[in-house]
Design a protein around this motif. Structure first.
Motif, PDB file in Angstrom:
ATOM      1  N   ARG A   1      -8.250  -0.039   2.433  1.00  0.00           N
ATOM      2  CA  ARG A   1      -9.220   0.459   1.447  1.00  0.00           C
ATOM      3  C   ARG A   1      -9.857   1.758   1.932  1.00  0.00           C
ATOM      4  NH1 ARG A   1     -11.093  -5.381   0.813  1.00  0.00           N
ATOM      5  NH2 ARG A   1     -10.316  -6.061  -1.229  1.00  0.00           N
ATOM      6  N   ALA A  50      -7.086  -5.337   5.181  1.00  0.00           N
ATOM      7  CA  ALA A  50      -7.419  -4.918   3.826  1.00  0.00           C
ATOM      8  C   ALA A  50      -8.519  -3.867   3.841  1.00  0.00           C
ATOM      9  CB  ALA A  50      -7.840  -6.129   2.991  1.00  0.00           C
ATOM     10  N   GLY A  51      -9.525  -4.069   4.688  1.00  0.00           N
ATOM     11  CA  GLY A  51     -10.616  -3.097   4.775  1.00  0.00           C
ATOM     12  C   GLY A  51     -10.144  -1.744   5.262  1.00  0.00           C
ATOM     13  N   TRP A 109      -4.231 -11.082  -4.504  1.00  0.00           N
ATOM     14  CA  TRP A 109      -4.717  -9.728  -4.273  1.00  0.00           C
ATOM     15  C   TRP A 109      -3.782  -8.772  -5.001  1.00  0.00           C
ATOM     16  CZ3 TRP A 109      -5.546  -9.871   1.782  1.00  0.00           C
ATOM     17  CH2 TRP A 109      -6.631 -10.720   2.057  1.00  0.00           C
ATOM     18  N   SER A 125       0.820  -1.217   0.000  1.00  0.00           N
ATOM     19  CA  SER A 125       0.000   0.000   0.000  1.00  0.00           C
ATOM     20  C   SER A 125       0.850   1.262   0.000  1.00  0.00           C
ATOM     21  CB  SER A 125      -0.931   0.000   1.215  1.00  0.00           C
ATOM     22  OG  SER A 125      -1.825  -1.098   1.165  1.00  0.00           O
ATOM     23  N   VAL A 154      -2.651  -5.044  -5.238  1.00  0.00           N
ATOM     24  CA  VAL A 154      -2.672  -3.859  -4.380  1.00  0.00           C
ATOM     25  C   VAL A 154      -2.227  -2.660  -5.206  1.00  0.00           C
ATOM     26  CG1 VAL A 154      -1.825  -2.814  -2.254  1.00  0.00           C
ATOM     27  CG2 VAL A 154      -2.151  -5.296  -2.378  1.00  0.00           C
ATOM     28  N   GLY A 205      -6.314   0.695  -3.343  1.00  0.00           N
ATOM     29  CA  GLY A 205      -7.090  -0.264  -4.117  1.00  0.00           C
ATOM     30  C   GLY A 205      -6.583  -1.677  -3.861  1.00  0.00           C
ATOM     31  N   ILE A 206      -7.476  -2.575  -3.458  1.00  0.00           N
ATOM     32  CA  ILE A 206      -7.107  -3.984  -3.252  1.00  0.00           C
ATOM     33  C   ILE A 206      -8.133  -4.825  -4.001  1.00  0.00           C
ATOM     34  CG2 ILE A 206      -6.715  -5.845  -1.599  1.00  0.00           C
ATOM     35  CD1 ILE A 206      -6.006  -3.711   0.481  1.00  0.00           C
ATOM     36  N   GLU A 207      -7.686  -5.451  -5.086  1.00  0.00           N
ATOM     37  CA  GLU A 207      -8.566  -6.248  -5.937  1.00  0.00           C
ATOM     38  C   GLU A 207      -8.276  -7.729  -5.715  1.00  0.00           C
ATOM     39  OE1 GLU A 207      -7.530  -4.944  -9.818  1.00  0.00           O
ATOM     40  OE2 GLU A 207      -8.433  -2.944  -9.595  1.00  0.00           O
TER      41      GLU A 207
END
Length: 448
Positions: free
Chosen positions: A66, A62-63, A95, A41, A97, A71-73
């Motif tokens: 965000r 992760a939350g 994931w 990040s 990032v 951005g975490i896909e």
């Protein structure tokens, strides 16, 4: 101490009817996953985390990131080999990032995750705007003063109403000067790791000097340093010729990497313990040849307690000999292994002394008090010492084993249940903190 409310469902811990013989795919390391999320990040370019752990602690991390604008896909690759039975996240999961300018206002739910509550306040100083941190009731009792005081000394503005704990608000200014700072990290090595992880983004980097008498869980600091170096950071440490108890990180851009997360070796503990207790064999695939994870010490500790192990192309093969021996061991660097070792020690043929873990009184629960109470209520003979436990094995009987919302208490109770009939684990669901689907993995190992 007060247990979790009695209305929480009870889980009958399976009793082993013979020697286990199983291959158990342990999901990814929580410690590595959450450090990797922070570093990715803060990088200057996107990166990938492959085979990350999907658990409460990592989803909270992760939350939170965000919420700060990262951005975490989540993706699943169909080209990867199939996951082994019981694998909560298959090898194909990844994931992506995507770093972004960090911003507030934001609210971070830390749950009861030490990595989230300690690693993210330094990140929040880099955000533009206020970031509020809150979490579970137990999180309010866990120490954060080391991080709070250090960040204030480095120029951050933090409102915690003098608690030195949650809830708190970090008023991010879009950056932090950094520089030298002294902290007492004797209650948690995470205080050091927290400052080091964000340090490359501080204007002057950071020089962290630990002033306390002891520093627990050094492998986790080494993990932080190795992961920083892997993404391009310059870190000077005591091991690399620097001063004792001093870590220096130079400011600079971090690289986006493609990282495959190691299995969580500490979460392999109950399965290895099952082989030891039942005179069986358990294979843990993908056990790394070299790692900074504290769980790697299990090879040495459980061998001394009566097992044998070999690192093969299949993974780590661990076999119990039919005898379980007591042990006198300093667990200061690997304190998170204490609950599982205590459970095995309660089933041994001689007494054990576990030392160097006074800091466990400040973990998810007071683990020393909790282990003493719960093992003794099953007929055991455990006494607390100033810095650990003394365990004299006795014939145990069934009963309710309370977990205090602590994942490692739950797995310790499951180990006891292998050898003791009618053990019921209160709130086994708390294992989802770091080990999703533990009951299913446990049943699969036993062939149930």
């Amino acid at each position: 101490m007060t247990a979790t409310p009695a209305h929480t469902a009870l889980w009958p811990a399976p009793h082993a009817r013979g020697a286990v013989d199983a291959t158990v795919h342990v999901p990814g390391s929580k410690s590595v996953t959450n450090r990797a999320l922070v570093l990715a990040s803060l990088a200057s370019e996107p990166g990938w985390l492959r085979r990350p752990l999907r658990s409460r602690d990592t989803l909270l991390m992760a939350g939170a990131l965000r919420a700060l604008g990262v951005g975490i896909e989540e993706t699943v690759s169909s080209s990867s080999s199939p996951a082994g039975a019981g694998t909560p996240t298959g090898p194909g999961e990844a994931w992506r990032v995507i770093p972004s300018t960090l911003h507030g206002p934001a609210t971070v739910d830390v749950g009861n995750a030490g990595t989230v509550m300690r690693f993210l306040p330094p990140v929040a100083t880099l955000a533009d705007g206020p970031v509020r941190f809150d979490g579970d009731p137990r999180a309010y009792e866990r120490p954060l003063h080391g991080v709070i005081d250090a960040l204030r000394a480095l120029g951050a503005r933090i409102d915690d109403e003098g608690r030195g704990a949650l809830p708190l608000t970090v008023h991010g200014g879009g950056g932090l000067d950094g520089g030298p700072v002294e902290i007492d990290a004797s209650s948690s090595s995470q205080f050091v790791s927290a400052l080091l992880l964000s340090a490359p983004r501080f204007n002057q980097g950071v020089e962290v000097r630990h002033t306390g008498s002891s520093l627990p869980s050094m492998p986790h600091i080494r993990m932080t340093v190795d992961m920083l170096r892997a993404v391009g950071a310059q870190v000077d440490t005591p091991e690399s010729g620097g001063e004792p108890n001093v870590w220096r990180v130079t400011p600079g851009a971090l690289l986006g990497r493609d990282l495959t997360i190691e299995p969580d070796l500490s979460n392999a503990q109950p399965f290895l313990a099952a082989a030891l207790v039942t005179a069986g064999t358990v294979v843990i695939p993908d056990w790394p040849e070299r790692t900074t994870q504290p769980g790697d010490r299990l090879r040495e500790i459980f061998t001394e307690m009566g097992g044998s192990c070999e690192l093969t192309e299949r993974g780590l093969e661990f076999t119990g000999s039919g005898a379980v021996h007591g042990i006198d061991v300093d667990l200061g660097e690997v304190g998170e292994l204490t609950p599982g070792i205590a459970a095995v020690a309660a089933l041994a043929d001689s007494p054990s002394t576990l030392r160097g873990v006074a800091h466990l009184r400040l973990h998810e629960t007071d683990r020393l008090a909790a282990l003493t109470k719960e093992i003794n209520e099953l007929g055991g003979d455990v006494t607390e010492t100033a810095d650990g436990l003394h365990i004299r094995p006795r014939r145990l009987h069934g009963g309710i084993f309370h977990t205090y919302d602590d994942h490692r208490m739950a797995t310790a109770g499951a180990i006891l249940g292998l050898a003791v009939d009618d053990v019921q684990i209160e709130n086994v669901a708390t294992t989802a903190k770091t080990l999703p689907d533990f009951p299913e993995l446990w049943a699969g190992m036993l062939g149930n």
